[in-house]
Enzyme design. Structure first.
Site, mmCIF file in Angstrom:
data_model
loop_
_atom_site.group_PDB
_atom_site.id
_atom_site.type_symbol
_atom_site.label_atom_id
_atom_site.label_comp_id
_atom_site.label_asym_id
_atom_site.label_seq_id
_atom_site.Cartn_x
_atom_site.Cartn_y
_atom_site.Cartn_z
ATOM 1 N N HIS A 192 31.516 53.223 25.276
ATOM 2 C CA HIS A 192 32.061 54.212 26.216
ATOM 3 C C HIS A 192 31.786 55.648 25.789
ATOM 4 C CE1 HIS A 192 34.630 51.588 28.723
ATOM 5 N NE2 HIS A 192 34.746 50.851 27.634
ATOM 6 N N ARG B 230 30.518 38.602 27.957
ATOM 7 C CA ARG B 230 31.698 39.456 28.103
ATOM 8 C C ARG B 230 32.675 39.260 26.950
ATOM 9 N NH1 ARG B 230 34.197 38.666 33.920
ATOM 10 N NH2 ARG B 230 35.666 40.148 33.022
ATOM 11 N N CYS C 62 29.929 49.562 29.675
ATOM 12 C CA CYS C 62 30.843 48.432 29.459
ATOM 13 C C CYS C 62 30.924 47.547 30.709
ATOM 14 C CB CYS C 62 32.189 48.949 28.980
ATOM 15 S SG CYS C 62 33.105 47.698 28.083
ATOM 16 N N GLY D 76 35.801 49.380 32.920
ATOM 17 C CA GLY D 76 36.979 48.922 33.658
ATOM 18 C C GLY D 76 37.003 47.409 33.570
ATOM 19 N N GLU D 77 37.151 46.782 34.701
ATOM 20 C CA GLU D 77 37.187 45.312 34.753
ATOM 21 C C GLU D 77 36.065 44.872 35.696
ATOM 22 O OE1 GLU D 77 37.628 41.683 34.202
ATOM 23 O OE2 GLU D 77 38.916 43.024 33.032
ATOM 24 N N SER D 78 35.041 44.252 35.130
ATOM 25 C CA SER D 78 33.829 43.999 35.916
ATOM 26 C C SER D 78 34.075 43.038 37.091
ATOM 27 C CB SER D 78 32.707 43.464 35.023
ATOM 28 O OG SER D 78 33.072 42.249 34.409
ATOM 29 N N ILE E 149 35.591 48.802 23.677
ATOM 30 C CA ILE E 149 36.887 48.297 24.155
ATOM 31 C C ILE E 149 36.655 46.984 24.911
ATOM 32 C CG2 ILE E 149 38.921 48.788 25.584
ATOM 33 C CD1 ILE E 149 38.164 51.800 25.286
ATOM 34 N N ARG E 150 37.084 45.909 24.339
ATOM 35 C CA ARG E 150 36.813 44.581 24.942
ATOM 36 C C ARG E 150 35.367 44.535 25.463
ATOM 37 N NH1 ARG E 150 39.559 41.087 28.646
ATOM 38 N NH2 ARG E 150 39.984 42.824 30.007
ATOM 39 N N GLU F 12 31.880 58.188 27.466
ATOM 40 C CA GLU F 12 32.760 59.110 28.196
ATOM 41 C C GLU F 12 34.098 59.303 27.472
ATOM 42 O OE1 GLU F 12 32.089 56.057 28.810
ATOM 43 O OE2 GLU F 12 33.756 54.989 29.753
HETATM 44 N N1 GLN Z 1 36.186 43.361 29.311
HETATM 45 C C1 GLN Z 1 35.781 44.061 30.526
HETATM 46 C C2 GLN Z 1 34.977 43.137 31.428
HETATM 47 O O1 GLN Z 1 34.535 42.097 31.017
HETATM 48 C C3 GLN Z 1 34.988 45.301 30.196
HETATM 49 C C4 GLN Z 1 35.823 46.264 29.385
HETATM 50 C C5 GLN Z 1 35.471 47.692 29.531
HETATM 51 O O2 GLN Z 1 34.823 48.099 30.501
HETATM 52 N N2 GLN Z 1 35.940 48.478 28.607
HETATM 53 O O3 GLN Z 1 34.791 43.466 32.560
#
Ligand code: GLN
Length: 194
Positions: free
Chosen positions: A171, A103, A77, A46-48, A134-135, A173
């Protein structure tokens, strides 16, 4: 075996689907009291920054640090970032794994990619593990009690373990291959934290 999936933000549903395909009961954890009785916890992607802020707001930090001393925790992630000691910028982190993280190390969303990884500790070890990034972050340092588990061909580390704690940049999942979830369940079955 009862596994919790932290459900503050991110792709917690997908982890629950992977677990249920293995016949494992899982619960969505939204409050610290829901950590009681768990054998392990997954912190999803997600977004940390957001997940960290919500962890502070819901008073998860100390309960999660206590959990990490005894039980298995897997961060995928954003989850891996939250387990780390240092993500290179000011943000709320659990700091329970001896890893440093960079990150968004592969660039922006459009630079997301998939690749096959050698993961000899998985059962079975073949075929290579097809991983979705993913990112994604990179694990830039593995020190102290942590050990690297998987590196890309250029040597950059994308998975690490510290006793019953597991961090993956990618990921598992999001693919039907459940070998990583099975590996985590093995960690959760270990008698005590190393
Ligand atoms: N870019 C997100 C972060 O820095 C992590 C991306 C992800 O969980 N797929 O939090």
């Amino acid at each position: 075996m009862k596994i919790g999936v932290l459900a503050l933000q991110g792709d917690f549903i997908e982890h629950r689907h992977s677990l249920s395909s293995l016949g494992v009961e899982s619960v969505e954890v939204r409050l610290p009291a829901q950590l009681d009785g768990l054998d392990g916890l997954i912190i999803p992607g997600g977004e940390s920054t957001t997940i960290g802020k919500l962890m502070v707001a819901y008073q998860f930090m100390e309960p999660l640090r206590s959990l990490a001393r005894e039980k298995a925790i897997w961060g995928t992630c954003a989850g891996a970032i939250l387990l780390s000691q240092d993500a290179g910028r000011e943000q709320d982190l659990l700091k329970v794994m001896d890893i440093k993280i960079a990150r968004n190390a592969f660039g922006r969303q459009v630079n997301s990619f998939e690749t096959d990884l050698q993961a000899p500790f998985l059962e079975p070890a073949e075929p290579p593990y097809h991983a979705v990034f993913i990112r994604a972050p990179i694990i830039t340092q593995v020190f102290g009690r942590a050990e690297p588990l998987i590196a890309l061909e250029d040597g950059r580390v994308v998975a690490a373990r510290q006793g019953k704690l597991l961090a993956t940049s990618f990921h598992p999942e999001l693919t039907p291959d459940t070998r990583f979830h099975r590996y985590f369940l093995e960690l959760a079955r270990l008698p005590h934290a190393e």
